[in-house]
Design a protein around this motif. Structure first.
Motif, mmCIF file in Angstrom:
data_model
loop_
_atom_site.group_PDB
_atom_site.id
_atom_site.type_symbol
_atom_site.label_atom_id
_atom_site.label_comp_id
_atom_site.label_asym_id
_atom_site.label_seq_id
_atom_site.Cartn_x
_atom_site.Cartn_y
_atom_site.Cartn_z
ATOM 1 N N LYS A 245 0.845 -1.187 0.000
ATOM 2 C CA LYS A 245 0.000 0.000 0.000
ATOM 3 C C LYS A 245 0.884 1.241 0.000
ATOM 4 O O LYS A 245 2.101 1.154 0.174
ATOM 5 C CB LYS A 245 -0.963 0.019 1.181
ATOM 6 N N SER B 246 1.028 5.531 1.439
ATOM 7 C CA SER B 246 0.488 6.381 2.502
ATOM 8 C C SER B 246 -0.393 7.482 1.924
ATOM 9 O O SER B 246 -1.175 8.096 2.644
ATOM 10 C CB SER B 246 1.625 6.990 3.330
ATOM 11 N N ALA B 247 -0.269 7.719 0.615
ATOM 12 C CA ALA B 247 -1.093 8.717 -0.069
ATOM 13 C C ALA B 247 -1.092 8.413 -1.560
ATOM 14 O O ALA B 247 -0.126 7.886 -2.091
ATOM 15 C CB ALA B 247 -0.548 10.129 0.170
ATOM 16 N N THR C 284 -4.041 3.548 -0.913
ATOM 17 C CA THR C 284 -3.979 3.725 0.532
ATOM 18 C C THR C 284 -4.584 2.551 1.302
ATOM 19 O O THR C 284 -4.334 2.398 2.487
ATOM 20 C CB THR C 284 -4.667 5.030 0.957
#
Length: 108
Positions: free
Chosen positions: A39, A41-42, A72
């Motif tokens: 994933k 973080s943004a 995310t």
């Protein structure tokens, strides 16, 4: 219990090779499954992970490749196969995105 071949990798590169004898009292099987989870973080990103195998622990070949589209929320993909290789490792060949990280698991 699954083995972690890479834990929260954030840059390209190979993880430490894993050999079935590295874990005490583990039952090893011919059937193996591999799963990558990643994933950001943004925003969005991507990751490509090669599952590499070797019988001598030095010369590796690609058993399979896992490609992830990252966001995310965690995304995941993987594959399973029958094999009898001595050594296994995960090798991130590409990773992109803000705060992108990927973890690779192996079971078998």
């Amino acid at each position: 219990m699954a083995q972690i071949l890479l834990n929260n990798a954030t840059a390209p590169g190979a993880g430490t090779a894993w050999h079935p004898r590295d874990t005490a009292s583990i039952a090893t099987y011919l059937f193996h499954s591999f799963q990558a989870v990643g994933k950001t973080s943004a925003s969005t990103g991507a990751a490509t992970v090669a599952i590499e195998v070797s019988n001598d622990g030095t010369n590796y070949i690609t058993l399979g490749t896992i490609t992830l589209v990252l966001g995310t929320s965690a995304t995941s993909d993987g594959f399973a196969c029958l094999n009898t290789w001595e050594y296994y490792r995960a090798n991130v060949s590409a990773i992109s995105g803000t705060g992108a990280a990927v973890t690779v698991y192996m079971k078998g």
